[in-house]
Write a protein that holds these residues in place. Structure first.
Motif, PDB file in Angstrom:
ATOM      1  N   PHE A 199       0.821  -1.213   0.000  1.00  0.00           N
ATOM      2  CA  PHE A 199       0.000   0.000   0.000  1.00  0.00           C
ATOM      3  C   PHE A 199       0.855   1.264   0.000  1.00  0.00           C
ATOM      4  O   PHE A 199       0.437   2.303  -0.509  1.00  0.00           O
ATOM      5  CB  PHE A 199      -0.949   0.013   1.198  1.00  0.00           C
ATOM      6  CG  PHE A 199      -2.181  -0.817   0.994  1.00  0.00           C
ATOM      7  CD1 PHE A 199      -3.097  -0.497   0.013  1.00  0.00           C
ATOM      8  CD2 PHE A 199      -2.431  -1.929   1.782  1.00  0.00           C
ATOM      9  CE1 PHE A 199      -4.231  -1.260  -0.191  1.00  0.00           C
ATOM     10  CE2 PHE A 199      -3.562  -2.702   1.591  1.00  0.00           C
ATOM     11  CZ  PHE A 199      -4.465  -2.369   0.601  1.00  0.00           C
ATOM     12  N   MET A 200       2.044   1.172   0.578  1.00  0.00           N
ATOM     13  CA  MET A 200       2.922   2.342   0.612  1.00  0.00           C
ATOM     14  C   MET A 200       3.688   2.518  -0.697  1.00  0.00           C
ATOM     15  O   MET A 200       4.311   3.543  -0.923  1.00  0.00           O
ATOM     16  CB  MET A 200       3.912   2.209   1.778  1.00  0.00           C
ATOM     17  CG  MET A 200       3.251   2.180   3.151  1.00  0.00           C
ATOM     18  SD  MET A 200       2.253   3.660   3.493  1.00  0.00           S
ATOM     19  CE  MET A 200       3.544   4.889   3.669  1.00  0.00           C
ATOM     20  N   ASP A 201       3.627   1.515  -1.578  1.00  0.00           N
ATOM     21  CA  ASP A 201       4.276   1.585  -2.891  1.00  0.00           C
ATOM     22  C   ASP A 201       3.312   2.267  -3.863  1.00  0.00           C
ATOM     23  O   ASP A 201       2.368   1.659  -4.367  1.00  0.00           O
ATOM     24  CB  ASP A 201       4.624   0.169  -3.353  1.00  0.00           C
ATOM     25  CG  ASP A 201       5.443   0.154  -4.647  1.00  0.00           C
ATOM     26  OD1 ASP A 201       5.059   0.861  -5.610  1.00  0.00           O
ATOM     27  OD2 ASP A 201       6.441  -0.572  -4.711  1.00  0.00           O
ATOM     28  N   THR A 202       3.556   3.518  -4.151  1.00  0.00           N
ATOM     29  CA  THR A 202       2.638   4.337  -4.952  1.00  0.00           C
ATOM     30  C   THR A 202       2.375   3.729  -6.327  1.00  0.00           C
ATOM     31  O   THR A 202       1.233   3.707  -6.806  1.00  0.00           O
ATOM     32  CB  THR A 202       3.198   5.761  -5.128  1.00  0.00           C
ATOM     33  OG1 THR A 202       3.490   6.306  -3.844  1.00  0.00           O
ATOM     34  CG2 THR A 202       2.180   6.651  -5.825  1.00  0.00           C
ATOM     35  N   GLU A 203       3.431   3.207  -6.959  1.00  0.00           N
ATOM     36  CA  GLU A 203       3.277   2.661  -8.304  1.00  0.00           C
ATOM     37  C   GLU A 203       2.415   1.394  -8.299  1.00  0.00           C
ATOM     38  O   GLU A 203       1.504   1.243  -9.125  1.00  0.00           O
ATOM     39  CB  GLU A 203       4.673   2.363  -8.883  1.00  0.00           C
ATOM     40  CG  GLU A 203       4.670   2.101 -10.398  1.00  0.00           C
ATOM     41  CD  GLU A 203       4.476   0.627 -10.719  1.00  0.00           C
ATOM     42  OE1 GLU A 203       3.964   0.322 -11.806  1.00  0.00           O
ATOM     43  OE2 GLU A 203       4.833  -0.212  -9.864  1.00  0.00           O
ATOM     44  N   LEU A 204       2.682   0.496  -7.357  1.00  0.00           N
ATOM     45  CA  LEU A 204       1.880  -0.724  -7.243  1.00  0.00           C
ATOM     46  C   LEU A 204       0.424  -0.393  -6.956  1.00  0.00           C
ATOM     47  O   LEU A 204      -0.502  -0.943  -7.537  1.00  0.00           O
ATOM     48  CB  LEU A 204       2.414  -1.601  -6.097  1.00  0.00           C
ATOM     49  CG  LEU A 204       3.314  -2.785  -6.397  1.00  0.00           C
ATOM     50  CD1 LEU A 204       3.533  -3.590  -5.127  1.00  0.00           C
ATOM     51  CD2 LEU A 204       2.755  -3.661  -7.499  1.00  0.00           C
ATOM     52  N   ARG A 205       0.247   0.503  -6.026  1.00  0.00           N
ATOM     53  CA  ARG A 205      -1.112   0.847  -5.586  1.00  0.00           C
ATOM     54  C   ARG A 205      -1.945   1.421  -6.721  1.00  0.00           C
ATOM     55  O   ARG A 205      -3.117   1.071  -6.905  1.00  0.00           O
ATOM     56  CB  ARG A 205      -1.029   1.835  -4.430  1.00  0.00           C
ATOM     57  CG  ARG A 205      -2.354   2.141  -3.786  1.00  0.00           C
ATOM     58  CD  ARG A 205      -2.133   2.883  -2.489  1.00  0.00           C
ATOM     59  NE  ARG A 205      -3.388   3.098  -1.802  1.00  0.00           N
ATOM     60  CZ  ARG A 205      -3.468   3.484  -0.535  1.00  0.00           C
ATOM     61  NH1 ARG A 205      -2.377   3.669   0.165  1.00  0.00           N
ATOM     62  NH2 ARG A 205      -4.638   3.671   0.028  1.00  0.00           N
ATOM     63  N   SER A 206      -1.357   2.308  -7.501  1.00  0.00           N
ATOM     64  CA  SER A 206      -2.118   2.938  -8.581  1.00  0.00           C
ATOM     65  C   SER A 206      -2.322   1.985  -9.757  1.00  0.00           C
ATOM     66  O   SER A 206      -3.380   1.979 -10.389  1.00  0.00           O
ATOM     67  CB  SER A 206      -1.418   4.217  -9.051  1.00  0.00           C
ATOM     68  OG  SER A 206      -0.118   3.917  -9.537  1.00  0.00           O
ATOM     69  N   THR A 207      -1.317   1.150 -10.048  1.00  0.00           N
ATOM     70  CA  THR A 207      -1.421   0.209 -11.165  1.00  0.00           C
ATOM     71  C   THR A 207      -2.583  -0.754 -10.976  1.00  0.00           C
ATOM     72  O   THR A 207      -3.339  -1.051 -11.908  1.00  0.00           O
ATOM     73  CB  THR A 207      -0.108  -0.586 -11.329  1.00  0.00           C
ATOM     74  OG1 THR A 207       0.955   0.324 -11.620  1.00  0.00           O
ATOM     75  CG2 THR A 207      -0.231  -1.605 -12.465  1.00  0.00           C
ATOM     76  N   PHE A 208      -2.748  -1.252  -9.743  1.00  0.00           N
ATOM     77  CA  PHE A 208      -3.748  -2.293  -9.498  1.00  0.00           C
ATOM     78  C   PHE A 208      -4.968  -1.789  -8.720  1.00  0.00           C
ATOM     79  O   PHE A 208      -5.857  -2.565  -8.409  1.00  0.00           O
ATOM     80  CB  PHE A 208      -3.102  -3.461  -8.739  1.00  0.00           C
ATOM     81  CG  PHE A 208      -2.037  -4.158  -9.527  1.00  0.00           C
ATOM     82  CD1 PHE A 208      -2.372  -5.056 -10.523  1.00  0.00           C
ATOM     83  CD2 PHE A 208      -0.691  -3.895  -9.302  1.00  0.00           C
ATOM     84  CE1 PHE A 208      -1.395  -5.696 -11.272  1.00  0.00           C
ATOM     85  CE2 PHE A 208       0.294  -4.531 -10.030  1.00  0.00           C
ATOM     86  CZ  PHE A 208      -0.049  -5.431 -11.028  1.00  0.00           C
ATOM     87  N   ASN A 209      -5.019  -0.488  -8.423  1.00  0.00           N
ATOM     88  CA  ASN A 209      -6.114   0.061  -7.619  1.00  0.00           C
ATOM     89  C   ASN A 209      -6.309  -0.794  -6.364  1.00  0.00           C
ATOM     90  O   ASN A 209      -7.373  -1.354  -6.114  1.00  0.00           O
ATOM     91  CB  ASN A 209      -7.414   0.126  -8.430  1.00  0.00           C
ATOM     92  CG  ASN A 209      -8.506   0.933  -7.725  1.00  0.00           C
ATOM     93  OD1 ASN A 209      -8.232   1.706  -6.802  1.00  0.00           O
ATOM     94  ND2 ASN A 209      -9.750   0.744  -8.132  1.00  0.00           N
ATOM     95  N   LEU A 210      -5.229  -0.896  -5.580  1.00  0.00           N
ATOM     96  CA  LEU A 210      -5.218  -1.765  -4.410  1.00  0.00           C
ATOM     97  C   LEU A 210      -6.080  -1.224  -3.280  1.00  0.00           C
ATOM     98  O   LEU A 210      -6.088  -0.028  -2.994  1.00  0.00           O
ATOM     99  CB  LEU A 210      -3.783  -1.925  -3.875  1.00  0.00           C
ATOM    100  CG  LEU A 210      -2.758  -2.644  -4.743  1.00  0.00           C
ATOM    101  CD1 LEU A 210      -1.418  -2.693  -4.020  1.00  0.00           C
ATOM    102  CD2 LEU A 210      -3.220  -4.052  -5.100  1.00  0.00           C
TER     103      LEU A 210
END
Length: 433
Positions: A199-210
């Protein structure tokens, strides 16, 4: 209601934003900016009201911007085709049975409500989301059942290898479709850390709408308050407001009850019942709050050494002294858990799961010093979910509901991964479209 981070009161979001973000950008947890006064609602309740009627009233009162009376009724009926049951156990001790949902655990209530709300919002906005959640046992099966085949949602569940019961593992690994189970080489604390890091990884979070379906998610925590209100209504006409005893691991269930009391539900306090993972009871007794690696116990869903929701409780009360005015801590050993299961089987011909047994013994200890109060102890899981422990204590296997029997006969579908964010990230990029 509006919500802010426990770490920054200036970061304010709506209910919809809070449930899809799960964790605040600063790493804090969302909690109410201001708690509503629902005293009139509680005064209007009576013992004859069914659970969905009470839930509908609360949904309307808490989220009027999203759900009017008719929509709230529709949401309640869709989310809760099952109900809690309050049963008399002994003397002034009652059990609030919360295991009548699809996964036979209390987390069905919060998970089902969250799934219903998310599906509703995603459908309206034509978008998708990925639920990322860690489990020490019951959360995973409840989330898997609640979100199974929900539109526009994929679910990724992390669980510690070898640290959930065989039946719990079957429940969260056998559905397939949009449910992805990750068997992590590590503890629950590792699983929870990996989720937070994602959740703190901005790129991961936005890519997958976590987003998350753990008790860090308000959309799962707040509806857990509904069954406290239901239980209160059943005993409303007694002389004294009840004490609630809550078997506690990540402390979301207890926090939900505290919320209901702040909204105006009469109560005489709470008991936080833990196993050997007793960092909160030690804190309440006057010690420092010292998170530590979790210990493996018979009541495994409570094996949490650094409870996430302690941050909400701390933000709510402000000090240990204030928290201790409302919450009493009690720690129960594995030996005492087995003895309690055995005693009630012999005395009452009833089966208790190990988590419920922790709460029952904690309730008895409280009652010895406070005999005037009714105690409602939350029965958090069906004993059939912990066949081996119950058999060890009683010499017998408890009867299995059909929905648990079916899970045992299904094929496990899980991916074994290391306890690192890189391993989780690799899985998401390869498997989630």
């Amino acid at each position: 209601m509006q919500f802010c981070s426990t770490r920054d009161i200036r970061h304010i979001v709506s209910y919809e934003e809070a449930i899809f973000r799960g964790l605040a950008p600063d790493g804090g947890l969302y909690h109410p900016v201001k708690h509503p006064d629902l005293q009139e609602l509680f005064a209007s309740l009576n013992p004859g009201m069914d659970f969905t009627a009470i839930a509908g009233k609360l949904i309307t009162a808490l989220f009027p911007d999203y759900f009017d009376k008719d929509k709230a009724k529709e949401i309640a009926e869709k989310a809760f085709p099952f109900s809690p049951e309050l049963v008399h156990l002994d003397n002034k001790l009652y059990l609030l049975e919360l295991f009548h949902g699809p996964s036979c655990a209390f987390k069905d209530f919060g998970a089902s409500f969250l799934a219903t709300c998310m599906e509703e919002f995603l459908k309206q906005e034509h978008r998708k989301a990925v639920i990322l959640t860690a489990t020490s046992g019951d959360t995973g099966s409840a989330v898997a059942q609640a979100f199974y085949k929900k539109e526009n949602i994929d679910v990724v569940i992390l669980y510690p290898s070898g640290r959930v019961s065989p039946l719990q593992e079957k429940q969260l690994t056998t559905l397939g479709a949009n449910i992805h189970a990750l068997e992590v080489k590590g503890s629950f604390d590792d699983c929870q850390r990996m989720v937070k890091e994602a959740f703190m990884d901005t790129e991961l979070r936005s890519t997958f709408n976590l987003t998350s379906a753990n008790s860090i998610n308000l959309g799962r925590l707040i509806p857990q308050s509904f069954y406290y209100v239901y239980a209160y209504a059943q005993l409303k006409d007694t002389d004294k407001a009840p004490v609630f005893c809550v078997p506690s691991g990540n402390f979301g269930n207890l926090t939900a009850g505290v919320y209901a009391s702040i909204w105006g539900m009469p109560t005489s306090g709470f008991i936080a019942a833990t196993n050997a993972n007793d960092v909160v009871p030690q804190y309440l007794a006057g010690g420092e709050y010292k998170p530590r690696p979790s210990l493996h116990t018979l009541s495994n869903a409570m094996d949490v050494g650094n409870p996430s929701n302690f941050e909400r409780l701390k933000a709510l009360f402000g000090s240990r002294e204030k928290m201790a005015e409302h919450i009493t801590g009690c720690s129960i050993s594995d030996k005492e858990t087995l003895e309690t299961i055995s005693r009630y089987h012999k005395k009452k011909q009833t089966f208790l799961d190990p988590h419920t047994a922790v709460g029952v013994l904690a309730s008895e200890r409280y009652m010895q010093k406070n005999p005037a109060h009714n105690i409602i102890s939350l029965s958090t899981a069906h004993p059939g979910k912990f066949l081996e422990v119950v058999k060890q204590a009683t010499g017998e296997f408890p009867p299995l509901p059909d929905r648990l029997k079916e899970a045992l006969n299904k094929q496990k579908q899980a991916t074994l991964i290391d306890n690192s964010l890189d391993s989780l990230s690799d899985f998401l990029r390869k498997k989630i479209k």
